[in-house]
Write an enzyme that holds these catalytic residues in place. Sequence first.
Site: not given
Ligand SMILES: [Zn+2]
Length: 282
Positions: A79-80, A182, A210-211, A232
């Site tokens: 991830d990331h 996030h 995300h988040g 996510n």
């Molecule tokens: Zn993320």
Amino acid sequence: MINNLAQVLKLQSQSAAGSFNILDLDMAFSILDSAEELQLPVIIGIASRHFDDIRAPLLVPSILKAMETATIPVALHLDHAAPDQLEMIQKALDLGFTSIMIDGSLLPLCENIAVTQKVVELSHSYNASVEGEIGGIAGEEGVADTDQDAPEETPYTNVAEAQQFINETSVDALAIAVGTAHGIYNCEPHINFDVIKEISAITNIPLVMHGATGVSDKAIQIAVENGIRKINYFSGLLQTAMNEVRLCNTTSNDYLSFKRTISNQWSSAITEQMKLFSNLSK
Ligand SMILES: [Zn+2]
């Protein structure tokens, strides 16, 4: 069974798969237990910022073994990864990760495209998938204490730029900025569902949010209806564990049962999220 991200997301026609980052084997087992119970595909993630701390090269063979014996499709996702972490990406692919996220969203569009193309070429030669990002999602991945104000002036992902990015990079999935961040929110974020709808109208590739910790169930459902196919969720798992630590006012030294309690709570939280993402909780 071990799948890459594209294979897992191909199974999501009207729903989204959950992607949960881990810090240890217990977290991975909780994810697999929930996915097995629901018989739903799932993604186990390791954030690039945790890769060295949790000694991923030692941990990953055990995770892959557990994935291999699972009856549901599971992808292992980095991830990331940042543009300056190409060495880590190479290491992850050699270890057997089946999915890589390259986050070049802080770069100008053309540089984001260039680095993503490079990662796509490398990852596809391993039959691994790639998630790109465009638009920049607020907050730091993997840090649950960022106390996010729901972003007001969020630079939502630009639809034309998303189209160009997808065409030129051949990514398998795309993370877009839709108003989430996030970390843990101070107040409910405002999600721009139109951006999701507009980008999903111009592409067949799965879109990623995300988040998700702290986003209302209703907002998650609408996001999925509009085209989000991977969600996510991580900060909520840290919160779950730390709430248990704070509650645990005991003189007992029975660490094993304490660990079990946390694992069970992770499983419940993950099951609840997976049901929500896949429309089973309606
Ligand atoms: Zn993320």
